[in-house]
Design an enzyme around this catalytic site. Sequence first.
Site, PDB file in Angstrom:
ATOM      1  N   GLY A  20      38.738  36.798  31.772  1.00 34.24           N
ATOM      2  CA  GLY A  20      38.932  35.541  32.463  1.00 34.24           C
ATOM      3  C   GLY A  20      37.927  34.451  32.194  1.00 34.24           C
ATOM      4  O   GLY A  20      38.297  33.341  31.862  1.00 34.24           O
TER       5      GLY A  20
ATOM      6  N   ASP B 344      33.970  35.864  41.267  1.00 36.58           N
ATOM      7  CA  ASP B 344      35.116  35.407  40.479  1.00 36.58           C
ATOM      8  C   ASP B 344      35.957  36.581  39.983  1.00 36.58           C
ATOM      9  O   ASP B 344      35.482  37.716  39.902  1.00 36.58           O
ATOM     10  CB  ASP B 344      34.625  34.608  39.265  1.00 36.58           C
ATOM     11  CG  ASP B 344      33.700  35.442  38.409  1.00 36.58           C
ATOM     12  OD1 ASP B 344      32.858  36.172  38.977  1.00 36.58           O
ATOM     13  OD2 ASP B 344      33.822  35.381  37.176  1.00 36.58           O
ATOM     14  N   GLU B 345      37.186  36.281  39.638  1.00 33.87           N
ATOM     15  CA  GLU B 345      38.056  37.192  38.885  1.00 33.87           C
ATOM     16  C   GLU B 345      38.144  38.600  39.441  1.00 33.87           C
ATOM     17  O   GLU B 345      37.895  39.574  38.730  1.00 33.87           O
ATOM     18  CB  GLU B 345      37.585  37.290  37.421  1.00 33.87           C
ATOM     19  CG  GLU B 345      37.600  35.964  36.714  1.00 33.87           C
ATOM     20  CD  GLU B 345      37.303  36.136  35.232  1.00 33.87           C
ATOM     21  OE1 GLU B 345      38.077  35.590  34.436  1.00 33.87           O
ATOM     22  OE2 GLU B 345      36.309  36.796  34.883  1.00 33.87           O
ATOM     23  N   VAL B 346      38.469  38.728  40.701  1.00 37.30           N
ATOM     24  CA  VAL B 346      38.621  40.064  41.272  1.00 37.30           C
ATOM     25  C   VAL B 346      40.049  40.552  41.011  1.00 37.30           C
ATOM     26  O   VAL B 346      41.014  39.911  41.416  1.00 37.30           O
ATOM     27  CB  VAL B 346      38.325  40.059  42.775  1.00 37.30           C
ATOM     28  CG1 VAL B 346      38.395  41.470  43.332  1.00 37.30           C
ATOM     29  CG2 VAL B 346      36.947  39.453  43.023  1.00 37.30           C
TER      30      VAL B 346
END
Lengths: 550, 550
Positions: A20, B344-346
Amino acid sequence: MFAAATKVVFLLGALSSCRGRRGDFIDEGVEVVAQQSSKFGSLWPLPQNVQISEVSFKLARDTFQIFDAKLSSAGPSCSLLQNAYRRYYDYIFGGLKKTWPSKHEWSDPAGLMGLQVLITDPEPGCEQYPSVTADESYQLFVDQPMAVLKAPKVWGALHGLETFSQLVYEDEFGAKNVNMTSISDFPRFAHRGVLLDSSRHFLPVKVILANLETMAMNKFNVFHWHIVDDPSFPYLSRTFPQLSQKGAYHPYTHVYTPADVKMIIEFARLRGIRVIPEFDTPGHTQSWGKGQSDLLTPCFAGPKPSGSFGPVNPILNTTYDFMSRLFQEISTVFPDAYVHLGGDEVDFTCWKSNPDVQRFMEQQGFGQDYGKLESFYIQRLLDIVASTKKGYMIWQEVFDNGVKLKADTLIHVWKGTQQQYQNEMAKVTSSGYQALLSTPWYLNRIAYGQDWQGHYKADPQDFQGTDEQKKLVIGGEACLWGEYVDATNLTPRLWPRASAVAERLWSAKTVTDINDAYSRLSSHRCRMVERGIPAEPLFSSYCPYEYKGI
Amino acid sequence: MFAAATKVVFLLGALSSCRGRRGDFIDEGVEVVAQQSSKFGSLWPLPQNVQISEVSFKLARDTFQIFDAKLSSAGPSCSLLQNAYRRYYDYIFGGLKKTWPSKHEWSDPAGLMGLQVLITDPEPGCEQYPSVTADESYQLFVDQPMAVLKAPKVWGALHGLETFSQLVYEDEFGAKNVNMTSISDFPRFAHRGVLLDSSRHFLPVKVILANLETMAMNKFNVFHWHIVDDPSFPYLSRTFPQLSQKGAYHPYTHVYTPADVKMIIEFARLRGIRVIPEFDTPGHTQSWGKGQSDLLTPCFAGPKPSGSFGPVNPILNTTYDFMSRLFQEISTVFPDAYVHLGGDEVDFTCWKSNPDVQRFMEQQGFGQDYGKLESFYIQRLLDIVASTKKGYMIWQEVFDNGVKLKADTLIHVWKGTQQQYQNEMAKVTSSGYQALLSTPWYLNRIAYGQDWQGHYKADPQDFQGTDEQKKLVIGGEACLWGEYVDATNLTPRLWPRASAVAERLWSAKTVTDINDAYSRLSSHRCRMVERGIPAEPLFSSYCPYEYKGI
């Protein structure tokens, strides 16, 4: 069990850990992360035939020797090989590390005592320059008590030494090991080049030498030296010293003296690398005009000279006198049988503006076809160069424009899309000329992600043509044009991206497993780093010995 | 006449000399090639107010001094300033060069005798750490017999010293000159950061220090240290040493010891740079799990554990005990008032697969909304960190998910297209939070050509919002994520591309002339090279002192 010469840990979680942050707004490239080591360890480029057993032998630093076999045609007077033995001994054992001989080491019954090198051809080539027809093959047998490297010529022996050094790995105790191995190897293509551009940015001699050294680690055998171009003329000519005096970025600090050039050529020769200089005309010559008046065409704005200059002026006899003397010098300074004459990207605007050129066009009956004027110039240039007994390489435009070429001319293909360059390769070879590919290997063109995969997949023989045509494909070159690179970033930008091209040009056409390549190339790049070369990483990872510079 | 501090020759012919070779199959980027020097010489980033006259003074190496003004509140005991005097003296006169004093030099009536530094605030800040509220302003007057640098605090003095060093240039005889100048300067934004990632590749301490040094040359004031992530955990924790013992690429050669961290923080402090560590949870934590069992969520394949692990396990009390102790340590090791908590980005896949997590979701009444579970975790983490008296920065997702945040939280915007990040900046600031921009400055994303221009043009205050909202924009950060960079290529990839961001964050909003920027930035990059930093070139050109490494 077989272990990679240079350990690299492959990241199981890496695919999920990297998506990401960098993504979200740009398409992702393909990310390859090998899950395990290659059965071929860290060999790069992959030899044509390899058998590696699981039996391993230890190498003792203080007793291991690399030496001439009794029956070898090359003896102690062959400096080229002696230098190579020293170089590879250092690479194998680490030039700076000191070990203490242990009892165990001295008496290890499973040790390999040395590597003997046997040159079989009566003329080993020690004093020669490598050439496009040089035999680069070798055979390597690693077994007790002694490994044997057998090659017709020194050129193959150099490659075999590199391969042997790639087989050696450290075990968990730091001891050097090599597995029982049998290799028979030769290059798929005879011309495997790297183009560096020393005009857009000056490249210090040290940087060129470091990259020649790295080329040898990758079995490249041609340094295409794009030495001069529009921005600067760093070649110090004995015949026309004013060319660099006026045309270099700086007349003392940014030039290659005859001594520099000589050293570069000899350094390359000792590594089996040819140096082919490119003196590109009639375009790309702005810097030439600074030190040689009347060489370039004066451009006109309406009825008056504008003060700017275009390509080489093709209508003056003085131009051809100049070229004769310059290429006479070049032919003696550079020993290779080939010189690259450029011939690309000629802009006709300036010629069209000049009334003298217009008049000449009329006299010659060229009409408005300035391509004919270009061919007129190139034809005379080719005759001049042929008189120096050199062969020539030229960019594809010269062929496209129908200039008459010697049969042994190499046509260098660099333009277009994949479809277009494949068509061009077909066209060149169906005309009976030898072709050299660079289009897919413009390494100055950077992109985010693992772009080495694209370079790896391109194949110079992938086009519609007969077997005869395919045989006319002599190889390819990775090009690193100089707009955005100089000493600060050239080396990590070139390596290991050029290594992908190196394997394509050396290994069998069937070597295309991208996962296996990822594994070997990761290890190979760590080996380059360990040898002091700042080769950049392929992906999240580490090397046991990281780069020590900044 | 004014001359640039570092000479760069701009290429008149360059636009025509570079089109084709690289082009033909890919769109060309905009190429800017300045035709002349900037009237601001090589100043970078451009100060807020500058007046440079044509009168110049010489600086004598053996007699020029940088010293405390009598009335300065900072005296000889202020090591921070004394170290800076020495550093800039070396940069101005060249640490290694030896000159012989000439009669002319000693008695030059037009010489500048020295630079006196006057700190006006009773508390100069010598022993303090820089902070987001630190006064970084300074005034600089260069005139005979003595230049004066005036600043409330040492932080402004550091910037002023850099600016003074940028005003000094060599004349054609190699003599050092500076023009009569008046500068009044302060940063546009308080938070001007560079993110480096030491998890995807380990970055040797030496590399981090060299980049801190370069940050100071560009007036950056925050080092955002993305120290751990999925691939590796190089931070050696005193409380949980097994985290790096198991989670680093190598437990000895690829870790940051407490001594390393301390040195990096002090090195940064001496240059006015804050160090903000990021310990990103609950995602991006694969490497954490190796040294801390039960920390990560076990993923399930059907009814059974699959053997792989997901984000931090949010349903166990032990998780929060662990976080309390870890962040307690972090709060003492890192002196800055802020810590970056990531967030972020879990990826919810693993949580969804786990029956214990499913049960917990039911108990908490979260339904199928795993965003609520994420918020549950983050909320507890924020409480833990707040109890250590630290403020926090978080990636934008935490804000997007509606987690309750302290009023002084910094929201770090990194996602989306230009339109999307501008909307996000508007949304964050209209909610009353401070915002920090990174989206347009992901410098790991490379592209062919002069991509610094895109970085230069982005402006963090370009969004629809009130003046009040604009004031909540605290600055931005250039991010260099680590997938494709390590010690071999990090420094030339970062500089001078990050310099473009540095000027955007320091200089007035109106400083947008791309040609003027090209000229100053070219000279600035040559200065970085002369100072030993391998900053890559902007375009075909040369520096008087080229990089000496490879």
